[in-house]
Write a protein that holds these residues in place. Structure first.
Motif, short mmCIF file in Angstrom:
data_model
loop_
_atom_site.label_atom_id
_atom_site.label_comp_id
_atom_site.label_asym_id
_atom_site.label_seq_id
_atom_site.Cartn_x
_atom_site.Cartn_y
_atom_site.Cartn_z
N UNK A 1 0.04 -4.95 3.03
CA UNK A 1 -0.54 -5.32 2.26
C UNK A 1 0.00 -7.46 2.48
N UNK A 2 1.89 -7.04 2.28
CA UNK A 2 2.52 -8.57 2.27
C UNK A 2 1.58 -9.20 3.82
N UNK A 3 1.13 -8.04 5.55
CA UNK A 3 0.71 -9.28 5.83
C UNK A 3 -0.54 -9.98 6.05
N UNK B 1 -10.85 -1.80 -3.99
CA UNK B 1 -11.67 -2.14 -2.54
C UNK B 1 -11.04 -3.47 -2.87
N UNK B 2 -10.19 -4.18 -3.58
CA UNK B 2 -9.79 -5.26 -4.31
C UNK B 2 -8.04 -4.75 -3.15
N UNK B 3 -7.45 -4.19 -3.00
CA UNK B 3 -6.01 -3.87 -2.32
C UNK B 3 -6.32 -3.26 -1.16
N UNK B 4 -7.34 -3.56 -0.41
CA UNK B 4 -7.84 -3.41 0.52
C UNK B 4 -7.59 -4.31 1.86
N UNK B 5 -7.02 -4.08 2.31
CA UNK B 5 -6.91 -5.35 3.43
C UNK B 5 -7.48 -4.78 5.12
#
Length: 335
Positions: free
Chosen positions: A23-25, A163-167
């Motif tokens: 997530x940070x990346x 969906x909002x947490x997908x990266x």
């Protein structure tokens, strides 16, 4: 979910550090609630993420809020709970005291019932169940290695949290049957204890028919137990759960061909329960085989392999010497 707010990782161990790192990346604000050892490793050289697919990236320590103090959740929009199941209630109380009232809590934990515990301890908060199908190994020095394949599954909600947490590199899929997904994962996770007792890499263990037959017997017991409860598991692999026991019993060459098409496993991958034994930590056996034996007790079912595995893992915990390195025959034997 406000994408500008912090994503908190409640219990930054192997899964928590890998998910938080991904997530940070992608530029998300991430707060890792972690032990001093993990914080020290990340501060010394950043958080390094590798995978069986060959990915290798390091995220600088200054890209995270790192702390033992849960006040770092003060502006969190989402908190991902990644602690062991036995610590769920305590973590819920920590979140209640430190995170905003509108925070979304997502359980990314092994076992069944963690979301229910969180909801009970966090009335009025939005709590979503989740299922992580892949394995992450803590390789030391701030490196966390994803060793198996699969996408995270999160309970569907109107805010489209999954969906909002997908990266990129870390997909989260919504589901309207999180209970089925978690029970399906529990069946697969019954091998965690076998791998911990074997002291073998997962791929080498699963390449041997005697180990697979033992795993198949575990899954058959598990399927019988959860069917008695009226539950229909959803497999985390393309293979339906009822098909797994007969497939596991196939000859080595046939099974290897099927496994290669359905799931990728790093040659050095091992279960999280193996890592717990090696580090002298409490395992999650009560939340895996223990669930099956509890159902069997209530339903009058015979689950001898599950009971034996629970006994051997508890013995290994008490001895605190790491994995005992048993054979399938030794696991099947009775003292």
């Amino acid at each position: 979910m406000n994408s500008g707010r912090t994503i908190g990782i409640a219990g930054a161990g192997s899964i928590g550090c890998f998910v938080g790192g991904m997530l940070a990346a992608d530029g998300r604000r991430v707060a890792l609630l972690a032990r001093p050892r993990v914080i020290g490793e990340i501060e010394a050289g950043g958080l390094r993420l590798t995978s069986f697919e060959g990915a290798d990236q390091t995220i600088a320590a200054n890209r995270f809020a790192l702390s033992e103090n849960p006040s770092i959740f003060g502006d969190a929009g989402v908190v991902l709970v990644t602690v062991k199941s036995a610590d769920t209630a305590d973590m819920a109380d920590i979140i209640a005291r430190n995170a905003p009232p509108d925070v979304v809590i997502v359980s990314l934990q092994n076992g069944i019932g963690n979301a229910a515990v969180l909801r009970n301890r966090l009335p009025g908060r939005r709590v979503l169940g989740g299922m992580v199908p892949f394995n992450v190994v803590a390789a030391g020095h701030g490196r966390f290695h994803r060793a198996t394949s699969g996408d995270i599954v999160v309970e569907q909600d109107e805010a489209h949290t999954a969906e909002k947490l997908s990266v990129p590199g870390l997909k989260m899929r919504p589901t309207d049957n999180i209970d089925g997904a978690q029970w399906g994962k529990l069946l697969v996770n019954l091998n965690n204890a076998l791998n911990a007792l074997a002291n073998l890499p997962l791929r080498r263990q699963l390449a041997q028919r005697p180990w697979r037959r033992l795993f198949a017997d575990q899954m058959a017991e598990g399927l019988a137990a959860i069917r008695a409860e009226g539950i229909r598991p959803v497999s985390p692999t393309p293979i339906p759960a009822p098909w797994m026991p007969p497939l596991l019993r196939l000859p080595d060459a046939i099974f290897e061909a099927l496994l290669g098409r359905t799931m990728k496993i790093d040659p050095e991958a091992r279960s999280s329960m193996w890592e717990d034994l090696q580090r002298g930590r409490r395992t999650e056996i009560d939340y895996l085989q223990g669930v099956i034996t509890e159902i069997a007790e209530r339903r009058g079912l015979d689950v001898p392999v599950s009971r034996r595995v629970v006994e051997l893992i508890r013995r290994a915990e008490l001895e605190a010497k790491g994995s005992p390195g048993l054979t399938p025959e030794q696991i099947r034997a009775t003292d």
